[in-house]
Design a protein around this motif. Sequence first.
Motif, PDB file in Angstrom:
ATOM      1  N   ILE A 154       0.856  -1.184   0.000  1.00 49.31           N
ATOM      2  CA  ILE A 154       0.000   0.000   0.000  1.00 49.31           C
ATOM      3  C   ILE A 154       0.892   1.234   0.000  1.00 49.31           C
ATOM      4  CG2 ILE A 154      -1.813   1.232   1.221  1.00 49.31           C
ATOM      5  CD1 ILE A 154      -2.667  -1.433   2.433  1.00 49.31           C
ATOM      6  N   GLY A 155       0.587   2.158  -0.901  1.00 51.79           N
ATOM      7  CA  GLY A 155       1.442   3.324  -1.071  1.00 51.79           C
ATOM      8  C   GLY A 155       1.285   4.377   0.002  1.00 51.79           C
ATOM      9  N   GLY A 156       0.188   4.321   0.736  1.00 47.94           N
ATOM     10  CA  GLY A 156      -0.039   5.373   1.714  1.00 47.94           C
ATOM     11  C   GLY A 156      -0.329   4.821   3.083  1.00 47.94           C
ATOM     12  N   ARG A 166       7.977  -0.729   6.318  1.00 52.47           N
ATOM     13  CA  ARG A 166       8.210   0.077   5.113  1.00 52.47           C
ATOM     14  C   ARG A 166       8.934  -0.772   4.092  1.00 52.47           C
ATOM     15  NH1 ARG A 166       9.403   5.995   6.718  1.00 52.47           N
ATOM     16  NH2 ARG A 166      10.656   5.923   4.826  1.00 52.47           N
ATOM     17  N   VAL A 167       8.560  -0.611   2.853  1.00 46.79           N
ATOM     18  CA  VAL A 167       9.292  -1.285   1.780  1.00 46.79           C
ATOM     19  C   VAL A 167       9.718  -0.260   0.744  1.00 46.79           C
ATOM     20  CG1 VAL A 167       8.167  -3.524   2.059  1.00 46.79           C
ATOM     21  CG2 VAL A 167       7.134  -1.844   0.553  1.00 46.79           C
ATOM     22  N   ARG A 168      10.871  -0.485   0.183  1.00 46.31           N
ATOM     23  CA  ARG A 168      11.315   0.365  -0.926  1.00 46.31           C
ATOM     24  C   ARG A 168      10.557  -0.061  -2.160  1.00 46.31           C
ATOM     25  NH1 ARG A 168      17.669   0.453  -1.449  1.00 46.31           N
ATOM     26  NH2 ARG A 168      17.054   1.480  -3.396  1.00 46.31           N
ATOM     27  N   TYR A 169       9.868   0.873  -2.741  1.00 44.28           N
ATOM     28  CA  TYR A 169       9.076   0.549  -3.913  1.00 44.28           C
ATOM     29  C   TYR A 169       9.546   1.445  -5.054  1.00 44.28           C
ATOM     30  CZ  TYR A 169       5.096  -1.111  -6.560  1.00 44.28           C
ATOM     31  OH  TYR A 169       4.309  -1.711  -7.504  1.00 44.28           O
ATOM     32  N   PHE A 170      10.514   0.973  -5.811  1.00 45.93           N
ATOM     33  CA  PHE A 170      11.177   1.797  -6.823  1.00 45.93           C
ATOM     34  C   PHE A 170      11.638   3.086  -6.159  1.00 45.93           C
ATOM     35  CE2 PHE A 170       8.195  -0.974  -9.101  1.00 45.93           C
ATOM     36  CZ  PHE A 170       9.127  -1.717  -9.817  1.00 45.93           C
ATOM     37  N   ASP A 171      11.138   4.232  -6.599  1.00 47.25           N
ATOM     38  CA  ASP A 171      11.640   5.479  -6.006  1.00 47.25           C
ATOM     39  C   ASP A 171      10.701   6.043  -4.949  1.00 47.25           C
ATOM     40  OD1 ASP A 171       9.703   6.046  -7.813  1.00 47.25           O
ATOM     41  OD2 ASP A 171      10.686   7.804  -8.669  1.00 47.25           O
ATOM     42  N   GLN A 172       9.752   5.238  -4.504  1.00 45.03           N
ATOM     43  CA  GLN A 172       8.910   5.740  -3.422  1.00 45.03           C
ATOM     44  C   GLN A 172       8.855   4.755  -2.256  1.00 45.03           C
ATOM     45  OE1 GLN A 172       4.677   5.950  -4.459  1.00 45.03           O
ATOM     46  NE2 GLN A 172       5.145   5.191  -6.500  1.00 45.03           N
ATOM     47  N   THR A 173       8.273   5.209  -1.159  1.00 44.66           N
ATOM     48  CA  THR A 173       8.106   4.362   0.016  1.00 44.66           C
ATOM     49  C   THR A 173       6.703   3.780   0.020  1.00 44.66           C
ATOM     50  OG1 THR A 173       9.633   5.736   1.277  1.00 44.66           O
ATOM     51  CG2 THR A 173       8.168   4.308   2.521  1.00 44.66           C
ATOM     52  N   ALA A 174       6.636   2.506   0.272  1.00 47.05           N
ATOM     53  CA  ALA A 174       5.328   1.870   0.408  1.00 47.05           C
ATOM     54  C   ALA A 174       5.327   1.085   1.714  1.00 47.05           C
ATOM     55  CB  ALA A 174       5.059   0.967  -0.785  1.00 47.05           C
ATOM     56  N   TYR A 175       4.195   0.480   2.041  1.00 45.78           N
ATOM     57  CA  TYR A 175       4.037  -0.232   3.311  1.00 45.78           C
ATOM     58  C   TYR A 175       3.374  -1.573   3.074  1.00 45.78           C
ATOM     59  CZ  TYR A 175       4.807   4.527   4.807  1.00 45.78           C
ATOM     60  OH  TYR A 175       5.336   5.777   4.970  1.00 45.78           O
ATOM     61  N   LEU A 176       3.746  -2.558   3.908  1.00 46.45           N
ATOM     62  CA  LEU A 176       3.022  -3.822   3.893  1.00 46.45           C
ATOM     63  C   LEU A 176       1.734  -3.632   4.682  1.00 46.45           C
ATOM     64  CD1 LEU A 176       5.858  -6.414   4.531  1.00 46.45           C
ATOM     65  CD2 LEU A 176       4.778  -5.795   2.353  1.00 46.45           C
ATOM     66  N   ARG A 177       0.667  -4.193   4.183  1.00 46.52           N
ATOM     67  CA  ARG A 177      -0.615  -3.970   4.841  1.00 46.52           C
ATOM     68  C   ARG A 177      -0.641  -4.596   6.235  1.00 46.52           C
ATOM     69  NH1 ARG A 177      -4.511  -8.044   1.427  1.00 46.52           N
ATOM     70  NH2 ARG A 177      -3.856  -9.999   2.405  1.00 46.52           N
ATOM     71  N   GLN A 178      -1.372  -3.938   7.129  1.00 44.59           N
ATOM     72  CA  GLN A 178      -1.584  -4.505   8.458  1.00 44.59           C
ATOM     73  C   GLN A 178      -2.874  -5.300   8.450  1.00 44.59           C
ATOM     74  OE1 GLN A 178      -2.230  -0.588   9.647  1.00 44.59           O
ATOM     75  NE2 GLN A 178      -0.387  -0.543  10.933  1.00 44.59           N
ATOM     76  N   ASP A 179      -3.680  -5.015   7.433  1.00 40.01           N
ATOM     77  CA  ASP A 179      -5.010  -5.569   7.357  1.00 40.01           C
ATOM     78  C   ASP A 179      -5.559  -5.159   5.992  1.00 40.01           C
ATOM     79  OD1 ASP A 179      -7.535  -6.215   9.539  1.00 40.01           O
ATOM     80  OD2 ASP A 179      -8.055  -5.383   7.604  1.00 40.01           O
ATOM     81  N   PRO A 180      -6.295  -6.039   5.318  1.00 37.58           N
ATOM     82  CA  PRO A 180      -6.822  -5.674   4.000  1.00 37.58           C
ATOM     83  C   PRO A 180      -8.093  -4.831   4.061  1.00 37.58           C
ATOM     84  CG  PRO A 180      -7.315  -7.969   4.477  1.00 37.58           C
ATOM     85  CD  PRO A 180      -6.534  -7.446   5.646  1.00 37.58           C
ATOM     86  N   GLN A 181      -8.383  -4.339   5.227  1.00 38.17           N
ATOM     87  CA  GLN A 181      -9.628  -3.625   5.507  1.00 38.17           C
ATOM     88  C   GLN A 181     -10.023  -2.540   4.499  1.00 38.17           C
ATOM     89  OE1 GLN A 181     -11.395  -2.898   8.833  1.00 38.17           O
ATOM     90  NE2 GLN A 181     -12.532  -1.413   7.666  1.00 38.17           N
ATOM     91  N   LEU A 182      -9.141  -1.590   4.272  1.00 33.69           N
ATOM     92  CA  LEU A 182      -9.554  -0.436   3.471  1.00 33.69           C
ATOM     93  C   LEU A 182      -9.869  -0.842   2.033  1.00 33.69           C
ATOM     94  CD1 LEU A 182      -7.119   2.276   4.876  1.00 33.69           C
ATOM     95  CD2 LEU A 182      -9.442   1.710   5.603  1.00 33.69           C
ATOM     96  N   HIS A 183      -9.118  -1.777   1.502  1.00 34.85           N
ATOM     97  CA  HIS A 183      -9.403  -2.205   0.128  1.00 34.85           C
ATOM     98  C   HIS A 183     -10.640  -3.076   0.045  1.00 34.85           C
ATOM     99  CE1 HIS A 183      -5.316  -0.662  -0.458  1.00 34.85           C
ATOM    100  NE2 HIS A 183      -5.751  -0.396  -1.678  1.00 34.85           N
ATOM    101  N   ARG A 184     -10.975  -3.753   1.129  1.00 35.93           N
ATOM    102  CA  ARG A 184     -12.263  -4.458   1.136  1.00 35.93           C
ATOM    103  C   ARG A 184     -13.385  -3.446   1.021  1.00 35.93           C
ATOM    104  NH1 ARG A 184     -10.282  -7.032   5.585  1.00 35.93           N
ATOM    105  NH2 ARG A 184     -11.938  -6.323   6.957  1.00 35.93           N
ATOM    106  N   GLN A 185     -13.248  -2.343   1.753  1.00 38.93           N
ATOM    107  CA  GLN A 185     -14.284  -1.303   1.688  1.00 38.93           C
ATOM    108  C   GLN A 185     -14.373  -0.706   0.286  1.00 38.93           C
ATOM    109  OE1 GLN A 185     -13.149   0.641   5.827  1.00 38.93           O
ATOM    110  NE2 GLN A 185     -15.172   1.303   5.107  1.00 38.93           N
ATOM    111  N   LEU A 186     -13.215  -0.496  -0.347  1.00 42.45           N
ATOM    112  CA  LEU A 186     -13.236   0.050  -1.703  1.00 42.45           C
ATOM    113  C   LEU A 186     -13.863  -0.938  -2.682  1.00 42.45           C
ATOM    114  CD1 LEU A 186      -9.789   1.894  -1.917  1.00 42.45           C
ATOM    115  CD2 LEU A 186     -12.064   2.819  -1.343  1.00 42.45           C
ATOM    116  N   ALA A 187     -13.700  -2.245  -2.400  1.00 44.33           N
ATOM    117  CA  ALA A 187     -14.343  -3.242  -3.253  1.00 44.33           C
ATOM    118  C   ALA A 187     -15.859  -3.202  -3.082  1.00 44.33           C
ATOM    119  CB  ALA A 187     -13.794  -4.631  -2.941  1.00 44.33           C
TER     120      ALA A 187
END
Length: 425
Positions: A154-156, A166-187
């Motif tokens: 997740i980028g934010g 935190r993970v290095r994601y090419f030239d930006q910082t991304a994060y490993l999810r703690q929970d798939p919650q927010l994307h479930r809501q977007l689905a």
Amino acid sequence: MAEEIVRVGGWVAEVHDVGRRLRFILLRRGEERYQLTLKRGVVAEDLFRLTEDLPQESVIEAEGRIVSEKVARGADLEIVPERIVVHSLADRKLPLDPNWKVKALLPTRLDNRPLDLRRPEVQAIFRITASLVRGMTDWLDERGFVRLFTPAIIGGYSESGAETFRVRYFDQTAYLRQDPQLHRQLAIIGGFDKLYDLGTNWRAEPSHTTRHITEFRSIAVEMAFIRDERDVMRVEEEMIRAGIERVVEERQRELEILGVDLTVPRTPFPELRFPEVYDILKSRGKDIPYGEDYDTESERIICSYAREELGSEFVFVNRFPFSAKPFYVMKADPPWARSVDLLYRGLELSSGGQREHRHEVLVSQLVEKGMNPKSMEWFTKFFRYGAPPHGGFALGIERLITQMLGLGNIREAALFPRDPSRVLP
RNA sequence: GCCCCGGUGGUGUAGCCCGGCCAGCAUAGGAGCCUGUCGAGCUCCAGACCCGGGUUCGAAUCCCGGCCGGGGCGCCA
């Protein structure tokens, strides 16, 4: 009765030489044990040479006749071999004993997990987990829930208060999810009204306890057009009941290996609510100030109460103080929220409830939590384009297994557990 | 992040409080004996005090530091 020719492969559990003329080789294969019986004069001489000095845990395969009247105790099959193939010779000194004559401590076991996994009682845990998960997903599938895969990167900002990796994601910082919650809501906003996600979550919390690992799996359900959070609770309890029922149906042998007497829980699970929860805690000597969240000890007290007074090992706790929960939960009468935890034998298994679907309320709750609305805009903006009332929950699979089987440490329930100091093997 | 506890052969432990004979035991390992073992049995052999400093005639044992590990709380699944 004709003698059957079979082929069996496995790990050498034990070799018993009885005199010069008789050798027993005990093979371990999963939860089964096979005994090869070599008698001089009965089996070929070269098989004796081949199995001379065979180290424990070597891998061999044998072909031979089944001994029809079973003589070997403690073996599922006794075979007189005609051919033996030695695939792999094990070192003579092992870092732990898969036969468990000498028990090893958990850190030693985890350092040598592949050897530890050879033990039937360890395998049983994962065979039971497979049945549990299948029982739960079958139940969801049969009721029209769609299995979706939500992103792990997740980028934010993600959600909840837990620390992220935190993970290095090419030239930006991304994060490993703690929970798939927010994307479930977007689905849900994407038009799926009943969905679930089965996947891995990561928490960068340096927790030194028997109920935390930094990488865990959850089964997470989200559903739309609910009346309130209780619709979600009904799904959760039936899903769990179906999972445990499947374990009881399919895994009696494994439960027996572990010495676990498992019964299918009765549904519906009892529900306790704030603020009544404070009174229950107070009656058992635990004083939590009105409007505040409870602690770990409270969870154990509530579970004792539920077991003794309500006859259930599962108990829902509903209407947590909004102040103790994330911005996206739906408020009930202040200061409470439609936020539900499920407790089982003293431990929190899941969090869930009804989510706030009204854009302006969602944003104002963000502000109330002291967050910058801009930071969550990637998520909240979609609530401007039509969002139904919805809710869901995320259930920790390793936690459910740990409590169900009485394992005492969540690391037992993870194949290769990750904790603050362990990332290998 | 805070707090507590612990590191003895490959593994698991006794000894540590109250310093002193070759650091005991089990199991795994090595060498043998045994023709139905099945946690096989019996005889023999080999194998360890986390690291550094201090106290002492003498340290596994007492003190300090380090490293490593376990657990409790917080937070959460």
